[in-house]
Motif scaffolding. Structure first.
Motif, PDB file in Angstrom:
ATOM      1  N   ILE A 155       7.295  -1.555   4.223  1.00 32.74           N
ATOM      2  CA  ILE A 155       7.249  -2.788   5.015  1.00 32.74           C
ATOM      3  C   ILE A 155       6.372  -2.589   6.245  1.00 32.74           C
ATOM      4  O   ILE A 155       5.583  -3.465   6.607  1.00 32.74           O
ATOM      5  N   ALA A 156       6.492  -1.420   6.896  1.00 34.45           N
ATOM      6  CA  ALA A 156       5.641  -1.134   8.054  1.00 34.45           C
ATOM      7  C   ALA A 156       4.174  -1.094   7.654  1.00 34.45           C
ATOM      8  O   ALA A 156       3.307  -1.603   8.376  1.00 34.45           O
ATOM      9  N   HIS A 157       3.887  -0.516   6.497  1.00 33.76           N
ATOM     10  CA  HIS A 157       2.522  -0.451   5.968  1.00 33.76           C
ATOM     11  C   HIS A 157       1.983  -1.861   5.728  1.00 33.76           C
ATOM     12  O   HIS A 157       0.838  -2.175   6.085  1.00 33.76           O
ATOM     13  N   SER A 158       2.796  -2.716   5.130  1.00 36.17           N
ATOM     14  CA  SER A 158       2.349  -4.082   4.852  1.00 36.17           C
ATOM     15  C   SER A 158       2.137  -4.858   6.153  1.00 36.17           C
ATOM     16  O   SER A 158       1.164  -5.620   6.270  1.00 36.17           O
ATOM     17  N   LEU A 159       3.020  -4.665   7.144  1.00 34.74           N
ATOM     18  CA  LEU A 159       2.859  -5.344   8.431  1.00 34.74           C
ATOM     19  C   LEU A 159       1.589  -4.885   9.141  1.00 34.74           C
ATOM     20  O   LEU A 159       0.910  -5.678   9.796  1.00 34.74           O
ATOM     21  N   TYR A 160       1.273  -3.603   8.991  1.00 37.33           N
ATOM     22  CA  TYR A 160       0.029  -3.095   9.579  1.00 37.33           C
ATOM     23  C   TYR A 160      -1.182  -3.768   8.928  1.00 37.33           C
ATOM     24  O   TYR A 160      -2.108  -4.199   9.624  1.00 37.33           O
ATOM     25  N   ASN A 161      -1.176  -3.861   7.600  1.00 38.86           N
ATOM     26  CA  ASN A 161      -2.292  -4.501   6.901  1.00 38.86           C
ATOM     27  C   ASN A 161      -2.440  -5.971   7.310  1.00 38.86           C
ATOM     28  O   ASN A 161      -3.555  -6.468   7.501  1.00 38.86           O
ATOM     29  N   ILE A 162      -1.313  -6.660   7.438  1.00 40.30           N
ATOM     30  CA  ILE A 162      -1.344  -8.059   7.876  1.00 40.30           C
ATOM     31  C   ILE A 162      -1.893  -8.151   9.297  1.00 40.30           C
ATOM     32  O   ILE A 162      -2.682  -9.048   9.624  1.00 40.30           O
ATOM     33  N   SER A 163      -1.485  -7.194  10.145  1.00 40.67           N
ATOM     34  CA  SER A 163      -1.965  -7.179  11.530  1.00 40.67           C
ATOM     35  C   SER A 163      -3.471  -7.008  11.598  1.00 40.67           C
ATOM     36  O   SER A 163      -4.133  -7.597  12.463  1.00 40.67           O
ATOM     37  N   VAL A 164      -4.029  -6.205  10.685  1.00 44.22           N
ATOM     38  CA  VAL A 164      -5.483  -6.014  10.650  1.00 44.22           C
ATOM     39  C   VAL A 164      -6.182  -7.345  10.372  1.00 44.22           C
ATOM     40  O   VAL A 164      -7.195  -7.671  11.004  1.00 44.22           O
ATOM     41  N   TYR A 165      -5.636  -8.137   9.444  1.00 39.83           N
ATOM     42  CA  TYR A 165      -6.212  -9.450   9.151  1.00 39.83           C
ATOM     43  C   TYR A 165      -6.105 -10.369  10.372  1.00 39.83           C
ATOM     44  O   TYR A 165      -7.044 -11.110  10.684  1.00 39.83           O
ATOM     45  N   ILE A 166      -4.953 -10.318  11.044  1.00 43.08           N
ATOM     46  CA  ILE A 166      -4.753 -11.188  12.211  1.00 43.08           C
ATOM     47  C   ILE A 166      -5.724 -10.823  13.323  1.00 43.08           C
ATOM     48  O   ILE A 166      -6.378 -11.694  13.912  1.00 43.08           O
ATOM     49  N   ILE A 167      -5.833  -9.517  13.621  1.00 53.04           N
ATOM     50  CA  ILE A 167      -6.742  -9.063  14.676  1.00 53.04           C
ATOM     51  C   ILE A 167      -8.185  -9.402  14.322  1.00 53.04           C
ATOM     52  O   ILE A 167      -8.960  -9.873  15.158  1.00 53.04           O
TER      53      ILE A 167
END
Length: 219
Positions: free
Chosen positions: A201-213
């Motif tokens: 879940i942390a890995h997926s949140l990081y990937n989503i954060s990259v898209y947001i940033i």
């Protein structure tokens, strides 16, 4: 020897082949950020990510049962997730910062920027499923089979992180380094907390954060 052959075949089919294809398109100057397509994302989810997850878990369940301690969600997942997510963000931020000062261009991957709520939903679904696929193979599959491979915990951790970073080589040298450091972190926390769901879940949140940033930077 059989377990090594199985692991390498899985790795080539599920991860390395796609990375090499992206690397080849970049070398040929054909890489470009594709437009979002609901049909395309559904095909990717239905014909690649989900079948790949099923295959990895089929091979896992030949040895382990679903009652195995790593699969059971619990407080260990919350703790590992709370540690993993900020650590991944710090690694990504430091690598980006260092690459800028070193004159690098960061990663070579071209991110598609979602422009609607539906597109963001598809991004989140793909990020979650892709993270679970990577954690299921690189952490659960490889690290729980370390005894069959006659590897110590540290050797298995290095082996897992090396394979993880190699399949991110299309992201350039800094992306490769980011994946290597992240792979060591994820493997260490998996072994430390016996947690699959927390780091996935942390890995997926990081990937989503990259898209947001990336979306904010482009806009």
């Amino acid at each position: 020897m059989g377990i090594y052959l199985e692991a390498i075949i899985l790795y080539i089919l599920l991860f390395l082949s796609g990375s090499i294809a992206q690397l080849g398109s970049q070398a040929g100057g054909t890489a470009q950020a594709a437009e979002f397509s609901a049909a395309g994302d559904l095909i990717r989810i239905g014909l690649f990510i989900i079948p790949s997850l099923i295959l990895v878990w089929y091979l896992i369940l030949r040895t382990w049962k679903l009652e195995y301690w790593v699969v059971r969600p619990g407080r260990k997942d919350l703790l590992s997730g709370l540690i993993t997510f900020p650590c991944l963000l710090i690694i990504g931020f430091v690598i980006t910062l260092v690459s800028k000062y070193a004159g690098g261009t960061g990663t070579q991957t071209l991110f598609r920027t979602p422009s609607s709520a539906a597109e963001w939903i598809f991004v989140c679904i793909i990020c979650i499923l892709a993270a679970y696929l990577e954690e299921s193979f690189f952490r659960f599959y490889l690290l729980t089979k370390r005894k069959e491979m006659n590897l110590s915990s540290s050797s298995a951790l290095i082996f897992s992180a090396a394979l993880f970073s190699i399949c991110h080589i299309h992201m350039g040298p800094w992306g490769f380094l980011n994946a290597a450091l992240s792979g060591v972190l994820l493997g260490f926390l998996f072994l430390r907390y016996n947690s699959l769901h927390g780091i996935a879940i942390a890995h997926s949140l990081y990937n989503i954060s990259v898209y947001i940033i990336n979306s904010f930077l482009i806009n």
